[in-house]
Design a protein around this motif. Structure first.
Motif, PDB file in Angstrom:
ATOM      1  N   ARG A  67      -3.607   2.625   8.954  1.00  0.00           N
ATOM      2  CA  ARG A  67      -2.185   3.615   8.573  1.00  0.00           C
ATOM      3  C   ARG A  67      -1.719   3.974   7.090  1.00  0.00           C
ATOM      4  O   ARG A  67      -1.442   5.089   6.983  1.00  0.00           O
ATOM      5  CB  ARG A  67      -1.089   2.583   9.187  1.00  0.00           C
ATOM      6  CG  ARG A  67      -1.282   2.092  10.579  1.00  0.00           C
ATOM      7  CD  ARG A  67      -1.901   3.052  11.617  1.00  0.00           C
ATOM      8  NE  ARG A  67      -2.425   2.352  12.930  1.00  0.00           N
ATOM      9  CZ  ARG A  67      -3.215   3.108  13.879  1.00  0.00           C
ATOM     10  NH1 ARG A  67      -3.377   4.415  13.941  1.00  0.00           N
ATOM     11  NH2 ARG A  67      -3.202   2.332  15.065  1.00  0.00           N
ATOM     12  N   PRO A  68      -2.060   2.986   6.368  1.00  0.00           N
ATOM     13  CA  PRO A  68      -1.665   3.357   4.714  1.00  0.00           C
ATOM     14  C   PRO A  68      -2.698   4.347   4.243  1.00  0.00           C
ATOM     15  O   PRO A  68      -2.272   5.232   3.516  1.00  0.00           O
ATOM     16  CB  PRO A  68      -1.931   2.171   4.125  1.00  0.00           C
ATOM     17  CG  PRO A  68      -1.405   0.846   5.087  1.00  0.00           C
ATOM     18  CD  PRO A  68      -1.947   1.318   6.316  1.00  0.00           C
TER      19      PRO A  68
ATOM     20  N   CYS B 266      -9.169   5.545  -0.436  1.00  0.00           N
ATOM     21  CA  CYS B 266      -8.551   4.818   0.881  1.00  0.00           C
ATOM     22  C   CYS B 266      -8.178   3.363   0.595  1.00  0.00           C
ATOM     23  O   CYS B 266      -9.096   2.591   0.231  1.00  0.00           O
ATOM     24  CB  CYS B 266      -9.108   4.910   2.068  1.00  0.00           C
ATOM     25  SG  CYS B 266      -8.981   6.697   2.852  1.00  0.00           S
ATOM     26  N   PRO B 267      -7.014   2.994   0.854  1.00  0.00           N
ATOM     27  CA  PRO B 267      -6.698   1.374   0.866  1.00  0.00           C
ATOM     28  C   PRO B 267      -7.435   0.989   2.005  1.00  0.00           C
ATOM     29  O   PRO B 267      -7.873   1.518   2.921  1.00  0.00           O
ATOM     30  CB  PRO B 267      -5.345   1.122   0.985  1.00  0.00           C
ATOM     31  CG  PRO B 267      -4.754   2.384   1.601  1.00  0.00           C
ATOM     32  CD  PRO B 267      -5.665   3.725   1.043  1.00  0.00           C
ATOM     33  N   PRO B 268      -7.670  -0.610   2.291  1.00  0.00           N
ATOM     34  CA  PRO B 268      -8.620  -1.060   3.336  1.00  0.00           C
ATOM     35  C   PRO B 268      -7.512  -1.199   4.496  1.00  0.00           C
ATOM     36  O   PRO B 268      -7.683  -2.530   4.897  1.00  0.00           O
ATOM     37  CB  PRO B 268      -8.838  -2.531   2.551  1.00  0.00           C
ATOM     38  CG  PRO B 268      -8.001  -2.922   1.377  1.00  0.00           C
ATOM     39  CD  PRO B 268      -7.462  -1.564   0.978  1.00  0.00           C
ATOM     40  N   ALA B 269      -6.753  -0.339   4.887  1.00  0.00           N
ATOM     41  CA  ALA B 269      -6.042  -0.498   6.188  1.00  0.00           C
ATOM     42  C   ALA B 269      -5.690   0.749   6.442  1.00  0.00           C
ATOM     43  O   ALA B 269      -5.450   1.991   5.767  1.00  0.00           O
ATOM     44  CB  ALA B 269      -4.514  -1.195   5.709  1.00  0.00           C
TER      45      ALA B 269
ATOM     46  N   TYR C 121       0.900  -1.319   0.043  1.00  0.00           N
ATOM     47  CA  TYR C 121       0.009   0.012   0.163  1.00  0.00           C
ATOM     48  C   TYR C 121       0.762   1.236   0.018  1.00  0.00           C
ATOM     49  O   TYR C 121       0.249   2.397  -0.268  1.00  0.00           O
ATOM     50  CB  TYR C 121      -0.902   0.000   1.171  1.00  0.00           C
ATOM     51  CG  TYR C 121      -1.972  -1.301   1.256  1.00  0.00           C
ATOM     52  CD1 TYR C 121      -2.620  -1.525   0.022  1.00  0.00           C
ATOM     53  CD2 TYR C 121      -2.248  -1.657   2.363  1.00  0.00           C
ATOM     54  CE1 TYR C 121      -3.574  -2.468   0.140  1.00  0.00           C
ATOM     55  CE2 TYR C 121      -3.085  -2.860   2.320  1.00  0.00           C
ATOM     56  CZ  TYR C 121      -3.748  -3.282   1.230  1.00  0.00           C
ATOM     57  OH  TYR C 121      -4.647  -4.119   1.268  1.00  0.00           O
ATOM     58  N   TYR C 122       2.151   1.242   0.432  1.00  0.00           N
ATOM     59  CA  TYR C 122       2.795   2.345   0.464  1.00  0.00           C
ATOM     60  C   TYR C 122       3.186   2.946  -0.939  1.00  0.00           C
ATOM     61  O   TYR C 122       3.363   4.169  -1.313  1.00  0.00           O
ATOM     62  CB  TYR C 122       4.404   2.036   1.210  1.00  0.00           C
ATOM     63  CG  TYR C 122       4.251   1.500   2.767  1.00  0.00           C
ATOM     64  CD1 TYR C 122       3.044   1.895   3.423  1.00  0.00           C
ATOM     65  CD2 TYR C 122       5.342   0.738   3.175  1.00  0.00           C
ATOM     66  CE1 TYR C 122       2.965   1.646   4.893  1.00  0.00           C
ATOM     67  CE2 TYR C 122       5.209   0.224   4.523  1.00  0.00           C
ATOM     68  CZ  TYR C 122       4.116   0.836   5.289  1.00  0.00           C
ATOM     69  OH  TYR C 122       3.954   0.168   6.483  1.00  0.00           O
ATOM     70  N   GLY C 123       3.170   2.003  -1.923  1.00  0.00           N
ATOM     71  CA  GLY C 123       3.221   2.520  -3.272  1.00  0.00           C
ATOM     72  C   GLY C 123       2.199   3.340  -3.712  1.00  0.00           C
ATOM     73  O   GLY C 123       2.605   4.304  -4.623  1.00  0.00           O
TER      74      GLY C 123
END
Length: 469
Positions: A423-424, A418-421, A384-386
């Motif tokens: 913090r990311p 938003c990704p499903p996490a 997800y950092y990408g």
């Protein structure tokens, strides 16, 4: 000595303090099911001060722990976030009476008998915290079911450590179609070692030991902040616990707990990291108040070695009387940060917190040089950092655990979901605060799982964040 606990099943009397319910009539955006989005006019320096809210991870553990108490439990300064709302929905569905009062005070009163057949499966599946119900419910129920846990999608997250720990107390966890069936033949483990030093499994084991009258010695326990908060709360209930903040816990529980109790969870060190990351990425000077600085001491050391200047006020105690807090001032770095020569990686406390690690990604993006970030705990989170590359940060994915971040980067506006996490997703918000122009961040439910009134608090720091749906 452990105090005697009354055996009477009569209803406990009310607290004598003010019970004004004005706060419960306020509009609660957390309870709505519609999708919520953010518009961020970025490129602004932040200024001013912000006070931290209480910890999400401690709060959900404390909600599960409240089921151990047949008296009234009152939590002060409790976070009103989606994760807490889901756990409250689960507790209410099995018969627990809850009431929000002034100043984010939450009052809970469990009935004599819980109705586990009515457990809200939809709410339970939205949080991994539901696993900690096992450690609480095992004391009064010989057989029950809970649905598979949900929460952030970070790869495979086995329940085997919970199974291995709780079977020491006579708990058998059977995975069936979409749920776990728990059968209990209670026993006292005496001395035991955890298969994994995870926070949730440690909390589950502590909850199991809290009403086991014989002493339990737990080795390889997590020492992290949410575990310490849970231990301090249980001490107020009369549970004897030695070794708090160490991997060796000695717990002498109570066969029955019935006490009217108040407890204030400690402020969230991971929320502190969010605001630190926002300040550094936007090259701003802000004051973050009520920081549990000892819980992020390594994070601050790493930032100092990168060239960040910060100051801490004199320390003072949290409302619970245990944890040391200080006000943290982050100073402008004026583009003078440098990448660390070695990798950044998480570990259990007192190592760099796994949930602090993501906030170094945008920080590394504005530092000069190449930073290796090794997120070894979760299989998918580094992927997800990408997403930050869409904001102009140079992120190179090496594998599912490792990324290189090359800085300094000039951040650009973007329209992202938003990704499903948690913090990311919040990293994208940090990047958008620093990116010139209007960015859009869609479906922020996952951020609301962990942060309260975030848009309003950022706007108080000079940001321009608009909520829309």
């Amino acid at each position: 000595m452990i105090p005697d606990v009354p055996n009477s099943d009569s209803e406990p009397g009310p607290f004598t303090e003010n019970t004004d319910t004005t706060a419960s009539s306020l509009i609660d955006l957390q309870s709505t099911s519609r999708e919520v989005h953010l518009k961020i006019e970025g490129g602004r320096r932040l200024h001013g001060e912000v006070a931290l809210k209480a910890s999400k991870n401690a709060a959900v553990a404390l909600l599960c722990a409240s089921l151990l108490n047949h008296g009234i439990t009152r939590f002060l300064n409790f976070p009103r976030i989606e994760e807490v709302t889901r756990m409250i929905e689960v507790l209410e569905s099995i018969g627990v009476k809850t009431n929000w009062r002034d100043n984010n005070t939450l009052e809970l009163h469990r009935p004599k008998k819980l109705n586990l057949q009515n457990l809200d499966e939809d709410a339970a599946r939205k949080t991994r915290s539901v696993l900690m119900l096992i450690g609480s419910l095992m004391h009064d129920h010989e057989e029950f079911e809970i649905p598979y846990a949900g929460g952030c999608k970070l790869g495979e997250r086995t329940v085997k450590p919970h199974q291995y720990a709780l079977e020491e107390f006579g708990v058998n966890i059977i995975a069936t179609d979409k749920q776990y069936t728990i059968k209990v033949d209670r026993k006292a483990p005496g001395e035991m070692t955890l298969y994994e030093s995870g926070n949730t499994v440690t909390n589950n084991t502590i909850l199991a030991a809290a009403r086991t009258a014989e002493g339990t010695f737990i080795q390889a326990a997590s020492c992290d902040y949410m575990v310490q908060d849970l231990c301090y709360f249980l001490q107020k209930l009369g549970v004897e616990i030695e070794g708090i903040g160490t991997p060796l816990l000695h717990i002498r529980g109570l066969s029955r707990i019935k006490k009217n109790v108040e407890y204030a969870p400690t402020e969230d060190p991971i929320e502190a990291m969010f605001f630190i990351s926002a300040a550094v990425t936007t090259d701003s000077e802000i004051v973050i108040k009520r920081v549990p600085f000892r819980w992020i001491s390594l994070e601050l050391m790493k930032l100092k070695k990168m060239g960040l200047r910060y100051t801490l006020s004199s320390s003072y105690k949290a409302y619970n009387g245990h944890v040391d807090l200080a006000d943290l001032t982050i100073h402008q770095h004026e583009g003078k940060l440098c990448a660390l020569p070695d990798k950044l990686h998480p570990n259990i406390w007192p190592g760099l917190n796994p949930d602090s690690l993501p906030y170094f990604v945008p920080i590394a993006g504005v530092a000069t040089g190449k930073t290796l970030i090794h997120d070894w705990i979760y299989e998918r989170r580094a992927i997800y950092y990408g997403e930050l590359s869409k904001l102009g940060i140079k992120v190179e994915l090496l594998d599912q655990h490792r990324v290189y971040v090359q800085g300094p980067s000039e951040l650009v506006k973007a329209n992202l979901s938003c990704p499903p996490a948690l913090r990311p997703a919040s990293l994208l918000l940090v990047g958008m605060l620093a990116a010139s122009g209007m960015s859009v961040l869609r479906n922020i439910y996952v951020i609301n799982r962990g942060y309260e009134d975030l848009a309003a608090r950022l706007n108080m720091l000079g940001a321009s964040v608009e909520i829309f749906s």
